[in-house]
Design an enzyme around this catalytic site. Sequence first.
Site, PDB file in Angstrom:
ATOM      1  N   HIS A   1      -1.106   1.718  -4.112  1.00 16.02           N
ATOM      2  CA  HIS A   1      -0.377   1.163  -3.102  1.00 16.02           C
ATOM      3  C   HIS A   1       1.118   0.777  -3.713  1.00 16.02           C
ATOM      4  O   HIS A   1       1.574  -0.423  -3.572  1.00 16.02           O
ATOM      5  CB  HIS A   1      -0.881   0.008  -2.331  1.00 16.02           C
ATOM      6  CG  HIS A   1      -0.534  -0.340  -1.101  1.00 16.02           C
ATOM      7  ND1 HIS A   1      -1.344  -0.021  -0.202  1.00 16.02           N
ATOM      8  CD2 HIS A   1       0.685  -0.555  -0.609  1.00 16.02           C
ATOM      9  CE1 HIS A   1      -0.756  -0.161   1.222  1.00 16.02           C
ATOM     10  NE2 HIS A   1       0.442  -0.526   0.639  1.00 16.02           N
TER      11      HIS A   1
ATOM     12  N   SER B   1      -4.310   6.293  -5.111  1.00 24.22           N
ATOM     13  CA  SER B   1      -3.016   5.586  -4.877  1.00 24.22           C
ATOM     14  C   SER B   1      -3.557   4.106  -5.223  1.00 24.22           C
ATOM     15  O   SER B   1      -4.385   3.568  -4.986  1.00 24.22           O
ATOM     16  CB  SER B   1      -2.539   5.814  -3.362  1.00 24.22           C
ATOM     17  OG  SER B   1      -1.584   4.691  -3.206  1.00 24.22           O
TER      18      SER B   1
ATOM     19  N   ARG C   1       9.091   6.145  -2.928  1.00 25.37           N
ATOM     20  CA  ARG C   1      10.583   5.201  -3.450  1.00 25.37           C
ATOM     21  C   ARG C   1      11.864   6.047  -3.445  1.00 25.37           C
ATOM     22  O   ARG C   1      12.727   5.853  -2.998  1.00 25.37           O
ATOM     23  CB  ARG C   1      10.270   4.400  -4.486  1.00 25.37           C
ATOM     24  CG  ARG C   1       9.595   2.949  -4.331  1.00 25.37           C
ATOM     25  CD  ARG C   1       9.394   2.004  -5.773  1.00 25.37           C
ATOM     26  NE  ARG C   1       8.720   0.809  -5.549  1.00 25.37           N
ATOM     27  CZ  ARG C   1       7.374   0.934  -5.607  1.00 25.37           C
ATOM     28  NH1 ARG C   1       6.572   1.905  -6.241  1.00 25.37           N
ATOM     29  NH2 ARG C   1       6.758  -0.233  -5.645  1.00 25.37           N
TER      30      ARG C   1
ATOM     31  N   GLY D   1       2.190   7.768  -6.004  1.00 20.74           N
ATOM     32  CA  GLY D   1       2.624   6.951  -7.044  1.00 20.74           C
ATOM     33  C   GLY D   1       3.269   7.272  -8.299  1.00 20.74           C
ATOM     34  O   GLY D   1       2.549   8.066  -9.117  1.00 20.74           O
ATOM     35  N   GLY D   2       4.531   7.088  -8.595  1.00 13.25           N
ATOM     36  CA  GLY D   2       5.099   7.210 -10.106  1.00 13.25           C
ATOM     37  C   GLY D   2       5.660   8.445  -9.978  1.00 13.25           C
ATOM     38  O   GLY D   2       6.253   8.847 -11.492  1.00 13.25           O
TER      39      GLY D   2
ATOM     40  N   GLN E   1      -0.637   7.859   9.134  1.00 11.90           N
ATOM     41  CA  GLN E   1      -1.444   6.870   8.277  1.00 11.90           C
ATOM     42  C   GLN E   1      -2.017   5.781   9.189  1.00 11.90           C
ATOM     43  O   GLN E   1      -1.090   5.154   9.774  1.00 11.90           O
ATOM     44  CB  GLN E   1      -0.360   6.610   7.187  1.00 11.90           C
ATOM     45  CG  GLN E   1      -0.925   5.408   6.366  1.00 11.90           C
ATOM     46  CD  GLN E   1      -0.883   3.844   6.764  1.00 11.90           C
ATOM     47  OE1 GLN E   1       0.295   3.666   7.363  1.00 11.90           O
ATOM     48  NE2 GLN E   1      -1.533   2.851   6.632  1.00 11.90           N
TER      49      GLN E   1
ATOM     50  N   THR F   1      -5.698   4.312   5.243  1.00 11.77           N
ATOM     51  CA  THR F   1      -5.545   3.418   3.915  1.00 11.77           C
ATOM     52  C   THR F   1      -6.774   2.490   3.900  1.00 11.77           C
ATOM     53  O   THR F   1      -7.084   1.667   4.740  1.00 11.77           O
ATOM     54  CB  THR F   1      -4.160   2.706   4.185  1.00 11.77           C
ATOM     55  OG1 THR F   1      -3.255   3.792   4.231  1.00 11.77           O
ATOM     56  CG2 THR F   1      -3.960   1.873   2.888  1.00 11.77           C
TER      57      THR F   1
ATOM     58  N   ARG G   1       2.468 -10.760  -3.001  1.00 13.33           N
ATOM     59  CA  ARG G   1       3.698  -9.824  -3.118  1.00 13.33           C
ATOM     60  C   ARG G   1       4.884 -10.984  -3.430  1.00 13.33           C
ATOM     61  O   ARG G   1       5.326 -11.600  -2.460  1.00 13.33           O
ATOM     62  CB  ARG G   1       4.273  -9.464  -1.690  1.00 13.33           C
ATOM     63  CG  ARG G   1       3.131  -8.352  -1.237  1.00 13.33           C
ATOM     64  CD  ARG G   1       3.091  -7.043  -1.854  1.00 13.33           C
ATOM     65  NE  ARG G   1       2.148  -6.009  -1.404  1.00 13.33           N
ATOM     66  CZ  ARG G   1       2.082  -5.334  -0.322  1.00 13.33           C
ATOM     67  NH1 ARG G   1       3.317  -5.536   0.493  1.00 13.33           N
ATOM     68  NH2 ARG G   1       1.126  -4.436  -0.073  1.00 13.33           N
TER      69      ARG G   1
ATOM     70  N   TYR H   1      -3.912   2.029   9.674  1.00 18.09           N
ATOM     71  CA  TYR H   1      -4.683   0.816   9.164  1.00 18.09           C
ATOM     72  C   TYR H   1      -5.514   0.669  10.057  1.00 18.09           C
ATOM     73  O   TYR H   1      -5.141   0.344  11.294  1.00 18.09           O
ATOM     74  CB  TYR H   1      -3.741  -0.319   9.032  1.00 18.09           C
ATOM     75  CG  TYR H   1      -2.645  -0.040   7.631  1.00 18.09           C
ATOM     76  CD1 TYR H   1      -3.141  -0.432   6.519  1.00 18.09           C
ATOM     77  CD2 TYR H   1      -1.421  -0.142   7.970  1.00 18.09           C
ATOM     78  CE1 TYR H   1      -2.386  -0.479   5.384  1.00 18.09           C
ATOM     79  CE2 TYR H   1      -0.517  -0.211   6.868  1.00 18.09           C
ATOM     80  CZ  TYR H   1      -1.209  -0.182   5.399  1.00 18.09           C
ATOM     81  OH  TYR H   1      -0.181   0.055   4.472  1.00 18.09           O
TER      82      TYR H   1
ATOM     83  N   SER I   1       3.715   6.152   8.777  1.00 12.35           N
ATOM     84  CA  SER I   1       3.212   4.813   8.547  1.00 12.35           C
ATOM     85  C   SER I   1       2.742   4.158   9.825  1.00 12.35           C
ATOM     86  O   SER I   1       3.637   3.926  10.897  1.00 12.35           O
ATOM     87  CB  SER I   1       3.880   4.071   7.723  1.00 12.35           C
ATOM     88  OG  SER I   1       3.444   2.662   7.559  1.00 12.35           O
TER      89      SER I   1
ATOM     90  N   LYS J   1      -6.849   7.579   1.928  1.00  9.04           N
ATOM     91  CA  LYS J   1      -5.778   7.006   0.803  1.00  9.04           C
ATOM     92  C   LYS J   1      -6.123   5.622   0.307  1.00  9.04           C
ATOM     93  O   LYS J   1      -6.247   4.487   1.167  1.00  9.04           O
ATOM     94  CB  LYS J   1      -4.306   6.807   1.536  1.00  9.04           C
ATOM     95  CG  LYS J   1      -3.150   6.302   0.465  1.00  9.04           C
ATOM     96  CD  LYS J   1      -1.887   6.525   1.159  1.00  9.04           C
ATOM     97  CE  LYS J   1      -0.737   6.067   0.386  1.00  9.04           C
ATOM     98  NZ  LYS J   1      -0.858   4.575   0.212  1.00  9.04           N
TER      99      LYS J   1
ATOM    100  N   PRO K   1       3.703   7.696   3.235  1.00  5.82           N
ATOM    101  CA  PRO K   1       3.905   6.708   4.492  1.00  5.82           C
ATOM    102  C   PRO K   1       4.740   5.358   3.887  1.00  5.82           C
ATOM    103  O   PRO K   1       4.302   4.816   2.620  1.00  5.82           O
ATOM    104  CB  PRO K   1       2.545   6.429   4.848  1.00  5.82           C
ATOM    105  CG  PRO K   1       1.643   6.472   3.691  1.00  5.82           C
ATOM    106  CD  PRO K   1       2.144   7.771   2.684  1.00  5.82           C
ATOM    107  N   MET K   2       5.807   4.873   4.412  1.00  2.39           N
ATOM    108  CA  MET K   2       6.579   3.680   4.004  1.00  2.39           C
ATOM    109  C   MET K   2       6.960   3.133   5.377  1.00  2.39           C
ATOM    110  O   MET K   2       7.125   3.764   6.300  1.00  2.39           O
ATOM    111  CB  MET K   2       7.666   4.196   3.258  1.00  2.39           C
ATOM    112  CG  MET K   2       7.381   4.803   1.942  1.00  2.39           C
ATOM    113  SD  MET K   2       8.705   5.547   1.025  1.00  2.39           S
ATOM    114  CE  MET K   2       9.004   6.959   1.828  1.00  2.39           C
TER     115      MET K   2
END
Length: 296
Positions: free
Chosen positions: A188, A186, A243, A220-221, A59, A87, A96, A61, A36, A164, A7-8
């Site tokens: 995040h 995750s 990504r 991730g990664g 996903q 999440t 950030r 929130y 997302s 998540k 999810p992005m």
Amino acid sequence: MPVLVAPMSAMLMAHKQGEPATARAAVAANTSMIVSTMATTSLEGVAAASQGSPLIIFQLYVQRDRDFTASLIRRAEKAGYGAIMVTVDSPRVGNREADERNKYKIRDDLAYENLRELAPRVQAHDRISAAGTVNIFNTNMDDTLTWDFVLWVRTVTKLPVFVKGVLSPKDARSAVDAGVDGLVLSNHGGRQLDHSPAPLDMIASVRRAIGYRVPLLMDGGIRRGTDVLKALALGADAVLLGRPVMFGLALDGQKGVERVLEVLRRELELAMVLAGCSSLSDISKDLLMQYPASML
């Protein structure tokens, strides 16, 4: 392919085709997209672009306004989503600094479409279509969640519920005991809590803690097919890809995402062949060598 699209948010910032293009690419790769809450296309719009998908996941929130949260879940179920992924690592937005330095905001002509109903509840400088993402999170997201929320979600929907954002074996056990249907390890994208461990490093210990009671995914990664192979060998059932998908989308829309997913599929297939695995079930921890810290 044991690779799902993570999810992005705000994919229309990357390309004019945004989330629908990514959804169509996931269908072409015969894999699933996780959509997302913070998408710039409505969850219904992404579902319409996902026709033929083996599974689409929403996903979620969890908002302080449970009626609004329930409405999102019901919309997802009505639109054809097959699971909800909650999440739990973002009761507030992390520090950030890069976003602040870059003065990040979504364009004024875009919106977090699934949150439009929140617009009247936030201040003008936090309007859904521009700056204020941090304040929207800190004002509206429920930062008091306990594992009881799983029981609450069950009162709203019969869809499977994944969680998540878990990293520790203790939290993983608690989640499974609470009745979740799957877990996603995750951090995040490394953007929430500084010094959090890499999810890859936590797969084995979490798998030992929960056994095979529920599916275990890792987010991730992931950059190469060998990364997928390592995650599966450590005990994950599948991985999420973030990504690289966004990079492919920015470069060439749907075709760019399709290319990213195809490259990863071919790399995983080749890595499996070279490692002597004729199927995913052949992948095991026997493929791995653990190096003591003194050798690193």
